[in-house]
Design an enzyme around this catalytic site. Structure first.
Site, short mmCIF file in Angstrom:
data_model
loop_
_atom_site.label_atom_id
_atom_site.label_comp_id
_atom_site.label_asym_id
_atom_site.label_seq_id
_atom_site.Cartn_x
_atom_site.Cartn_y
_atom_site.Cartn_z
N GLU A 38 33.40 41.13 18.10
CA GLU A 38 33.63 40.33 16.89
C GLU A 38 32.84 40.89 15.71
O GLU A 38 33.32 40.92 14.58
CB GLU A 38 33.24 38.88 17.16
CG GLU A 38 33.20 37.98 15.94
CD GLU A 38 32.00 37.06 15.96
OE1 GLU A 38 31.20 37.11 15.00
OE2 GLU A 38 31.84 36.29 16.93
N HIS A 39 31.62 41.35 15.99
CA HIS A 39 30.81 41.98 14.94
C HIS A 39 31.34 43.36 14.57
O HIS A 39 31.46 43.70 13.39
CB HIS A 39 29.36 42.13 15.42
CG HIS A 39 28.56 40.88 15.35
ND1 HIS A 39 27.49 40.72 14.51
CD2 HIS A 39 28.67 39.71 16.03
CE1 HIS A 39 26.96 39.52 14.67
NE2 HIS A 39 27.66 38.89 15.60
N HIS A 71 31.55 38.90 21.98
CA HIS A 71 30.80 38.55 20.77
C HIS A 71 30.43 39.80 19.98
O HIS A 71 30.52 39.83 18.75
CB HIS A 71 29.56 37.76 21.16
CG HIS A 71 28.72 37.33 20.01
ND1 HIS A 71 27.37 37.09 20.12
CD2 HIS A 71 29.02 37.11 18.70
CE1 HIS A 71 26.89 36.73 18.95
NE2 HIS A 71 27.86 36.74 18.07
N GLU A 115 20.86 36.86 16.33
CA GLU A 115 21.51 35.56 16.53
C GLU A 115 21.02 34.91 17.82
O GLU A 115 20.79 33.69 17.86
CB GLU A 115 23.02 35.74 16.59
CG GLU A 115 23.65 36.06 15.26
CD GLU A 115 25.16 36.15 15.36
OE1 GLU A 115 25.71 35.71 16.39
OE2 GLU A 115 25.78 36.66 14.41
#
Length: 841
Positions: A130-131, A127, A208
């Site tokens: 992905e950023h 994750h 998030e």
């Protein structure tokens, strides 16, 4: 392409007159033109809705979204869609703005790697990557350059990380598409991922995570994952946060930056990737662009990550238990879950879709119909969410989630027994070809007459399909049923035994009984053996319930798709074709999309509703009881793609119906019949009001919905706040007051209707005439008042602070509101108000 990347190209030259053409290219230049139509639906579920911002009595715990999704709502599941009229207006405004220019061009890329590949010592790394890949590239080093480029040219981008896949997508104005493709592709060719950006982006990931923590759906999912067998990737913490990506690595001398680059080099390889682009260029032009730009993505030659060899993660004694969980929201919910072998390879049969269709049925003979008559349940959802968490290469989940009443919570074992009785009936009868073909026909009808979707949503879906399906099924594999194979369905059915089920009971009443705490989301829970009486009963050959049976043949399935011949001059906008003291009708025949569908909205306006907070609460109660009464008789129409929604609006009842026009009048008439003959029992009244208390409370504990309520309280004349409504309901309502209110409401109305689509003007008038004739109401004594009047704010800065009602929620909500003048010379509230006095347009 030569580097192994598989691309699907969609030339959108004639998107208004026909479906776009598609070209698939993989290593060799191959052409495989296919027709595709895109689906979109602003509200694809039926039921009751409270206009203040919370969908009826839906439960948020039956299906969860992708882990680690960026900028994608509040990560609640799709069965709790926070679908307010206000948000719908915002969506329509966005659609309107895009409609002012040509259709956007879009691209999406799926990498066959996700959170399952996280290293044990760096949870959330997939994750986080992905950023990080979007933080500038060698060719375009500006850290936020791509986002700035898209915003400047009317575009947007997003990304999400699932268990075994990561998806990136963007859209932009067509004339900037090639440059955007080049900028975007560089993130997969040579991303900078500079050290200085790590701390900043860790904070974004942590944010998030903090936003996700108050979601009961996410909390239950994390608890569920913790039950997996040691060593299985399902046990991992997929989200990542500041602890796992910054503080703990620092303490353990782990260089996150180096590990991040290693992870990218290992997993972001061209032969793991599938790409979809859609634009108005020719296929030759798109192929040239894609070949030039994406051929530079490296291929490391290593095999794709694979987890199919792993053993079942939940085949452990810890799984087959009763778990009590304390939720954030006020809700009673029972979830019954099975872990099955992987089902992805059976996509042409879709056995879990067949089973969920029957288990989730709400008509006669269904589980929910029986439970509603016992006043034990309000809603039931069954199936597989098709997210990576619920369906992957190691297992598939099948869940049945029941929203319980207070009484149902006391009898949750009996509720579970009814579910097991229904499943046992299905197992004994075996798969039914008539029902499978009925489902197949409904899905085919919907597919062939889909509406256009936003291109960015379409390409996102397709790039994932390319990872899952055979080439000939890229466009259809996630929607259509192809092959009836009863042995595959029976095999899945026979695994749904009580002895293999896991029970999760969510309720605030569990407070004080739950002394365990899930590590990452802090969920309080307890675990216990299933009660011996029920365990022994379910292990035996228990009796079937004679009230449970398969659904009858569906009379609402459309068979006539002919387009109507116009019987009046065509107009650019809906025109008023009928006007009386009791109401008026607006009508426009579809002359653009030419599909056999209709869209009907009626607003039954009454000044009675806004007279007091008690009247508003009585109205909400009335609309939810009406929706409850319609649940069984209208369900067949719902599954036949005839959608309806009853909205408890601020000034009246809004009835929204849409779908294939052939059988649409039948559904509309059914709703009006039940409205005309409205009745309820004391038990239904008590059940609905108790649930309404939970609904109001759940609105108030969410910062975004509380902030909206406070903003509108400040802006709108004579508005009653959600606090007013909640306190009124807590003080108690009487059955007599509801009966009196409903009688008064139906006695005097003004009805405004809109009929659009494949109807003649004569057929359109029949809708209004049916309402007037059936309800037999008198016209309003005074003209219909102007609606949505907004306060003219003083020319100064105003600040309103409100303390959240959920003390455990670390999130905040800030609403900045500007008031400007519109061309009509009156104040226009931005972004949610309307100058028009009519709510229909």
């Amino acid at each position: 392409m030569q580097n192994g990347l598989c691309a699907l190209l969609i030339s959108d030259l004639n998107y208004l007159d026909g479906a776009p053409a598609a070209l698939s290219s993989e290593e060799e230049d191959e052409e495989d033109d296919d027709e595709s139509e895109e689906a979109s639906d602003e509200d694809d579920d039926s039921g009751a809705e409270i206009e203040d911002g919370r969908e009826g009595f839906d439960d948020e715990d039956c299906d969860e979204g992708d882990e680690g999704e960026d900028n994608d709502g509040d990560n609640e599941d799709f069965n709790d869609p926070d679908d307010s009229e206000l948000e719908e207006l915002a969506e329509k405004e966005e659609t309107r703005k895009r409609g002012c220019t040509e259709k956007q061009s879009a691209a999406a890329l799926c990498v066959a790697v996700g959170s399952f590949s996280d290293p044990e010592d760096l949870p959330g790394l997939a994750h986080f990557l992905e950023h990080m890949v979007f933080m500038g590239s060698l060719k375009y080093p500006d850290e936020n350059g791509f986002d700035a480029f898209l915003k400047k040219h009317g575009g947007s981008d997003n990304a999400s990380t699932d268990c075994e896949r990561t998806v990136f997508q963007f859209d932009v104005q067509r004339k900037y598409f090639k440059e955007a493709l080049d900028r975007w592709a560089q993130f997969f060719i040579h991303p900078l991922m500079i050290r200085d950006a790590i701390d900043r982006e860790v904070e974004a990931v942590d944010s998030e995570y903090q936003l996700a923590r108050p979601s009961d759906a996410n909390r239950k999912e994390m608890l569920f994952g913790s039950l997996a067998r040691p060593g299985h990737p399902m046990k991992k913490f997929f989200w990542g946060n500041a602890d796992t990506l910054k503080h703990e690595p620092k303490m353990n001398n782990i260089d996150t930056y180096t590990r991040l680059r290693d992870f990218w080099q290992r997993h972001y390889s061209a032969h793991y990737m599938t790409l979809v682009v859609q634009s108005k260029e020719t296929l030759d032009t798109l192929e040239k662009w894609v070949t030039e730009i994406f051929s530079e993505i490296p291929n490391n030659g290593l095999p794709k990550p694979s987890f199919g060899h792993l053993t079942q993660p939940f085949d452990t004694p810890e799984f087959h238990k009763l778990y009590r969980v304390v939720p954030i929201r006020k809700v009673h919910s029972l979830s019954i879950t099975w872990a099955l072998p992987p089902q992805e390879q059976y996509y042409r049969v879709k056995p879990l879709h067949y089973i969920s269709w029957l288990v989730g049925h709400e008509g006669k003979g269904s589980v929910l119909s029986f439970l509603r008559k016992k006043f034990w349940a309000l809603a039931l959802y069954g199936g597989n969410g098709e997210t990576g968490f619920e369906q992957n290469s190691t297992y598939s989940i099948f869940s049945i989630s029941v929203t319980l009443t207070d009484e149902g919570y006391k009898h949750f074992y009996e509720v579970a027994h009814v579910v097991f009785q229904y499943v046992k009936m299905l197992q004994k009868r075996g798969p039914d070809k008539r029902i499978w073909e009925e489902i197949q026909k409904i899905e085919a009808n919907e597919f062939h007459y889909q509406e256009q979707t936003d291109p960015v949503d379409y390409v996102e879906s397709l790039c994932e399909n390319m990872q899952l399906f055979q080439k000939e099924d890229f466009l259809t594999g996630d929607q259509l049923l192809f092959e009836y194979k009863p042995e595959i369905i029976a095999d899945a059915l026979n695994q749904l035994s009580p002895q293999r089920a896991n029970l999760v009971l969510l309720s605030a009443a569990n407070e004080g009984q739950c002394h365990l705490k899930e590590r990452w989301f802090g969920t309080q829970y307890s675990v216990e053996d299933i009660d011996k009486y029920w365990s022994d009963l379910w292990a035996s050959d228990f009796e079937l319930n004679q009230d449970l049976h398969l659904p009858e043949e569906n009379k609402y399935i459309a068979t006539d798709f002919a387009l109507k011949v116009a019987d009046c001059p065509e107009t650019e906008y809906p025109a008023k074709t009928l006007s009386t003291q009791q109401g008026c009708l607006w009508y426009r025949k579809d002359d653009k999309f030419k599909i056999p569908k209709g869209y009907v909205r009626f607003h039954l306006i009454s000044p009675l509703i806004q007279q007091s907070a008690e009247n508003i609460v009585l109205f909400d109660t009335f609309v939810n009881i009406l929706s409850h009464n319609l649940g069984e008789p209208a369900y067949e129409a719902d599954v036949a793609q005839l959608e309806y929604k009853l909205v408890a609006g601020e000034h009246g009842l809004v009835i929204r119906v849409k779908g294939f026009n052939h059988k649409l009048p039948l559904l509309f008439q059914l709703i009006i019949d039940y409205l005309s003959d409205f009745s309820f029992t004391p038990a239904v009244f008590e059940m609905i009001t108790e649930q309404l208390k939970k609904t109001y409370f759940n609105i108030l504990i969410k910062p975004e919905t509380l902030a909206k309520d406070v903003r509108l309280l400040i802006l709108e004349h004579s508005r009653w706040s959600m606090i007013d409504k909640y306190q009124t309901l807590m003080n108690g309502l009487s059955i007599e007051s509801l009966s009196s209110f409903v009688k008064a409401f139906k006695s005097q109305l003004f009805v405004e209707g809109l009929v659009q689509g494949n109807f003649t003007s004569r057929e359109a008038k029949d809708f209004l005439n049916y309402v007037v004739q059936k309800l037999q109401f008198a016209p309003l004594a005074h003209p219909c008042p102007v609606q949505f009047r907004v306060v003219d704010l003083p020319n100064t800065h105003l600040l309103c602070k409100v303390k959240t009602l959920n003390k455990g929620d670390a999130n905040s909500e800030v609403t900045v509101y500007y008031q400007v003048r519109c061309s009509l010379g009156v104040r226009w509230p931005v972004p949610s108000g309307r100058c028009c006095p009519s709510p229909l347009f």
